[in-house]
Design a protein around this motif. Structure first.
Motif, PDB file in Angstrom:
ATOM      1  N   TRP A 140      31.789  38.994  24.429  1.00  0.00           N
ATOM      2  CA  TRP A 140      31.663  40.194  25.252  1.00  0.00           C
ATOM      3  C   TRP A 140      32.427  39.982  26.547  1.00  0.00           C
ATOM      4  N   LEU A 167      31.237  46.180  28.940  1.00  0.00           N
ATOM      5  CA  LEU A 167      31.761  44.990  28.269  1.00  0.00           C
ATOM      6  C   LEU A 167      32.068  45.378  26.821  1.00  0.00           C
ATOM      7  N   PRO A 185      25.457  42.887  25.714  1.00  0.00           N
ATOM      8  CA  PRO A 185      24.273  42.142  26.123  1.00  0.00           C
ATOM      9  C   PRO A 185      23.940  42.482  27.577  1.00  0.00           C
ATOM     10  N   THR A 186      22.677  42.324  27.917  1.00  0.00           N
ATOM     11  CA  THR A 186      22.295  42.642  29.289  1.00  0.00           C
ATOM     12  C   THR A 186      22.587  41.442  30.183  1.00  0.00           C
ATOM     13  N   VAL A 187      22.894  41.728  31.419  1.00  0.00           N
ATOM     14  CA  VAL A 187      23.115  40.667  32.390  1.00  0.00           C
ATOM     15  C   VAL A 187      22.050  40.823  33.457  1.00  0.00           C
ATOM     16  N   GLU A 188      21.249  39.797  33.611  1.00  0.00           N
ATOM     17  CA  GLU A 188      20.186  39.888  34.620  1.00  0.00           C
ATOM     18  C   GLU A 188      20.814  39.872  36.001  1.00  0.00           C
ATOM     19  N   GLU A 189      20.326  40.775  36.822  1.00  0.00           N
ATOM     20  CA  GLU A 189      20.826  40.809  38.198  1.00  0.00           C
ATOM     21  C   GLU A 189      20.269  39.620  38.961  1.00  0.00           C
ATOM     22  N   GLU A 190      21.019  39.205  39.956  1.00  0.00           N
ATOM     23  CA  GLU A 190      20.508  38.112  40.796  1.00  0.00           C
ATOM     24  C   GLU A 190      19.311  38.581  41.581  1.00  0.00           C
ATOM     25  N   THR A 220      27.207  37.516  46.755  1.00  0.00           N
ATOM     26  CA  THR A 220      25.877  37.026  46.344  1.00  0.00           C
ATOM     27  C   THR A 220      25.951  35.503  46.187  1.00  0.00           C
ATOM     28  N   ILE A 275      25.523  33.625  43.577  1.00  0.00           N
ATOM     29  CA  ILE A 275      26.295  33.182  42.416  1.00  0.00           C
ATOM     30  C   ILE A 275      27.776  33.427  42.640  1.00  0.00           C
ATOM     31  N   ASN A 316      28.932  33.496  27.995  1.00  0.00           N
ATOM     32  CA  ASN A 316      30.229  33.778  28.604  1.00  0.00           C
ATOM     33  C   ASN A 316      30.295  35.097  29.351  1.00  0.00           C
ATOM     34  N   HIS A 317      29.509  36.088  28.887  1.00  0.00           N
ATOM     35  CA  HIS A 317      29.641  37.403  29.517  1.00  0.00           C
ATOM     36  C   HIS A 317      29.200  37.390  30.980  1.00  0.00           C
ATOM     37  N   TYR A 318      28.289  36.475  31.331  1.00  0.00           N
ATOM     38  CA  TYR A 318      27.905  36.352  32.748  1.00  0.00           C
ATOM     39  C   TYR A 318      29.123  36.024  33.599  1.00  0.00           C
ATOM     40  N   ARG A 342      32.249  36.435  32.865  1.00  0.00           N
ATOM     41  CA  ARG A 342      33.214  37.547  32.885  1.00  0.00           C
ATOM     42  C   ARG A 342      32.846  38.563  33.956  1.00  0.00           C
ATOM     43  N   ILE A 343      31.547  38.917  33.983  1.00  0.00           N
ATOM     44  CA  ILE A 343      31.095  39.942  34.927  1.00  0.00           C
ATOM     45  C   ILE A 343      31.279  39.457  36.371  1.00  0.00           C
ATOM     46  N   TYR A 344      30.922  38.192  36.627  1.00  0.00           N
ATOM     47  CA  TYR A 344      30.961  37.732  38.014  1.00  0.00           C
ATOM     48  C   TYR A 344      32.395  37.502  38.503  1.00  0.00           C
TER      49      TYR A 344
END
Lengths: 508, 229
Positions: free
Chosen positions: A354, A387, A502-507, B157, B159, B193-195, B197-199
């Motif tokens: 993704w 995504l 997939p979901t991405v948890e917010e910080e 943030t 991260i 991996n998608h984390y 990519r997003i960040y």
């Protein structure tokens, strides 16, 4: 199961049994006659009762009844005074007769019943053993033909039944797996009903022969694997009905064997596929290595001519630059051919993840670098672009090929636009230029291998770029098509399934 | 670069490639030592104590990844990989084993020199690393944890900041997805991996002029990311 150990059918009251009964009663009479002087009549009665009991044990119910009546008659005729006559002087002998008959009938019934139970128990035991042996044989079967043969032998030897295995082909038509089975009268529609509903179907009444076949689904743990047809042969037209529980058990044992063979086959073909996949990829990577090494030297050496001291003449520099360009072109051609071989040689293994479309676009622009220097590029993606799941390396290839095409055909300093949006389950991306556009009659053929918009044109290329794009997009379950913009210029659009990111948890 | 010319060991079995890499590096002012096999390369690396190793992944005698693991046992010298294989996985394994950067064959002298310069610069800098890094119109003060863009503070943030700090600490080095996920999110996230990519997308939105055509936070497709200062 061995052919020489058939399962016995239940003993029936044969005419032979009645004959033996007659003989037994006569012998009893002959034995008792000389003893008449020494024994009381009650003990003679006992001898007759013993005979009835033995007959019942040996020959069953019918002969036992016959023996009972015969014994009373013989006793009356030969032993009760007046002898050699059925007349009776003393009325109390009538009671003796009645009691004797009753006792004979009852003991006969009981003994015959016991006999029958013992018979049926031993029959059941033999059937169970035969079934067990068949299951053991089935466990060792390596082909579906062996399974069918084992079942047929088992039923033929012990149950006077014929059987045929029907397995579905690719179109879900049930086909008998052995030639021999074609001699059975098989009703395809009954088989299909059994297959679809997973319940046995019997056509006793429907077949018109007075007896009929039973269609049992092969219900394996995963799914219904086929149908087994049981057809009685001439010996016992009712065999299917009589043996229904056993046949149901048999069907499930066969179903498991068939399923096991199915998975053996799956495992084998996977194995073969893995081996051929490995071979192919090692050939391709060896080829890639062997072709790229000299090309690398060529590009590098041409480059290093420019660094030569003292510096080369302007003309020689130009030659060096041309060498480098040609070597790079050759390299990209080799790359395309190897990619095409990889994509066409079999199932493409996608390393899907993704990720953001934007990122691959950026990477492609970065890779193309100099070849895009003469064009402006505008990327317009919606802010909330989700995504998307794809193989980044391959989709990067799609972008590179499409951008390279646009840069090749569109005039310098013109704008190349990349746009994206989400449309009904698909993410759609288009790359549009302000060049001459595609020849209108060729927009579909362009995605075939070695087809070019303008054959033999001065613009370099062999017509693999779009074919590779299509192979990649197809592998992702998307579509790709070419069109011309109304205001002029070519536009290639491709889609990728959007799926559920997939979901991405917010910080926190 | 330091006053004395930097030394480079080239480990490559193909003579013509060694030749042009050597001439390019010498033109750049490097002292160059050649090795045509992995074993010889390890010996050269041990005796010459080079500032950089240029390593071909497809050596006949020794797998390139084994070479890197062996070398990393006793040396932190930067390694630039030359790879003819186009499969990303080989590069990832080599990078995770400790290589710093890679070039896919065929490559031009220009690309080669750009990578070599970046790695040598990093090598020279590691002793006097400054807490303030600037790229484009962005300034990042790692000691104060402050990032500004055209003088305006940029809010990052936790991260995002950690990710940026790791990328900036390794300029020119390709950091694999796995490595970044482990460093920023922890070992249990290496498959997510998608984390990442997003960040990275967030960082580009906040720091790059055109997030779709980044100039500093670069994507190495299928492999990882690289910070180019």
């Amino acid at each position: 199961m061995n052919a020489d150990s058939p399962v016995p059918s239940p003993r029936s009251d044969s005419p032979k049994g009645y004959g033996w009964t007659l003989i037994a009663c006569v012998i009893t009479t002959l034995v008792a006659t000389p003893l008449r002087e020494h024994l009381a009549l009650t003990n003679i009665v006992m001898l007759f009762l013993l005979t009835v009991l033995l007959v019942a044990v040996r020959f069953g119910r019918g002969p036992a009844v016959l023996a009972a009546f015969l014994s009373v008659a013989l006793f009356d005729f030969f032993f009760v005074p007046p002898r050699l006559s059925f007349t009776v002087n003393d009325v109390q002998y009538l009671v003796t007769f009645a009691v004797m008959l009753a006792v004979a009938l009852i003991t006969g019934q009981l003994a015959a019943g016991l006999r029958r139970q013992a018979d049926s128990a031993s029959l059941k035991e033999q059937q169970t053993r035969a079934l067990y042996e068949m299951a053991r044989d089935l466990a060792g079967a390596l082909t579906i033909g062996q399974v069918s043969e084992i079942v047929r032998r088992f039923l033929h030897d012990g149950f006077a039944l014929d059987a045929a295995l029907l397995l579905p082909d690719e179109q879900d038509n049930l086909k008998p797996i052995a030639q021999l089975d074609s001699r059975l009268h098989i009703e395809q529609r009954f088989a299909l009903i059994a297959f679809d509903q997973g319940e046995p179907v019997e056509d006793y009444s429907l077949s018109g022969y007075g007896y009929g076949a039973g269609y049992f689904p092969l219900k394996a743990p995963m799914k219904v694997r086929g149908v087994i047809v049981f057809a009685p042969n001439s010996q016992n037209p009712h065999a299917v009905r009589e043996q229904k529980p056993l046949l149901a058990t048999l069907s499930s044992v066969v179903a498991i064997a068939v399923e096991r063979l199915h998975y053996v086959e799956v495992a084998q073909s996977t194995q073969v596929q893995i081996v051929s996949e490995r071979l192919r990829s090692s050939i391709l990577s060896a080829l890639s290595h062997d072709l790229r090494t000299p090309l690398t030297a060529l590009v590098g050496l041409a480059d290093s001519l420019a660094l030569a001291k003292p510096p080369l003449s302007a003309e020689a520099m130009e030659t060096a630059e041309a060498l480098r360009e040609q070597a790079l072109r050759l390299s990209s051609l080799v790359g395309n051919l190897l990619d095409m071989a990889r994509l066409h040689a079999g199932r493409v293994t996608l390393r899907k993840e993704w990720q953001l479309i934007e990122e691959v676009i950026g990477a492609s622009i970065q890779i193309l670098g100099r070849s895009l220097a003469n064009h402006q590029i505008r990327v317009a993606l919606p802010k909330d672009m989700p995504l998307v799941e794809f193989d980044a390396v391959l989709i990067e290839r799609v972008f590179c090929n499409l951008l390279e095409n646009a840069a090749k055909y569109a005039p310098p300093d013109s704008l190349i636009e990349i746009a994206g949006n989400v449309k009904g389950g698909y993410v759609e991306v288009s790359i549009c230029d302000q060049g001459p556009g595609f020849p209108p009659d060729k927009q579909h053929a362009l995605f075939e291998m070695f087809v070019r918009g303008v054959p033999e044109s001065a613009t370099p290329g062999v017509g693999l770029g779009l074919a590779i794009c299509r192979a990649i997009v197809d592998a992702h379950g998307g579509k790709i098509y070419a069109a011309n913009r109304p205001e002029g210029g070519a536009c290639v659009t491709f889609t990728l399934p959007s799926g559920t990111p997939p979901t991405v948890e917010e910080e926190s | 670069m330091s006053e004395i010319s930097p030394s480079v060991v080239i480990v490559e079995d193909e003579k013509q490639i060694r030749r042009f890499v050597r001439s390019a590096l010498e033109a750049e002012g490097c002292r160059v030592f050649e090795a045509e096999s992995g074993k010889q390369g390890l010996v050269e690396a041990g005796t010459r104590k080079p500032d950089l190793i240029v390593l071909d992944l497809g050596l006949p005698d020794l797998d390139g990844v084994e070479f890197i693991r062996d070398l990393r046992g006793w040396s932190a010298v930067p390694i630039l990989i030359l790879s003819a294989r186009s499969t990303e996985n080989d590069k990832i394994v080599a990078l995770d084993a400790g290589a710093d950067d890679y070039l896919t064959k065929p490559f031009g002298v220009g690309e080669l020199l750009a990578r070599v310069r970046a790695l040598l610069r990093r090598q020279g800098k590691s002793s006097e690393s400054s807490p303030v890094v600037s790229f484009g119109d962005v300034q990042a003060d790692l000691s104060k944890r402050v990032v500004t863009r055209s003088g305006e503070p940029v809010h990052l943030t936790q991260i995002e900041y950690r990710l940026l700090a790791i990328l900036m600490a390794n300029p020119g080095k390709v950091l694999t997805h796995r490595h970044l996920l482990r460093e920023v999110w922890g070992p249990s996230f290496v498959e997510s991996n998608h984390y990442l990519r997003i960040y990275v997308g967030h960082l580009r939105q906040k720091l790059e002029a055109d997030p779709a055509q980044p100039k500093y936070l670069l994507t190495e497709t299928g492999v990882g990311y690289r910070f180019k200062s």
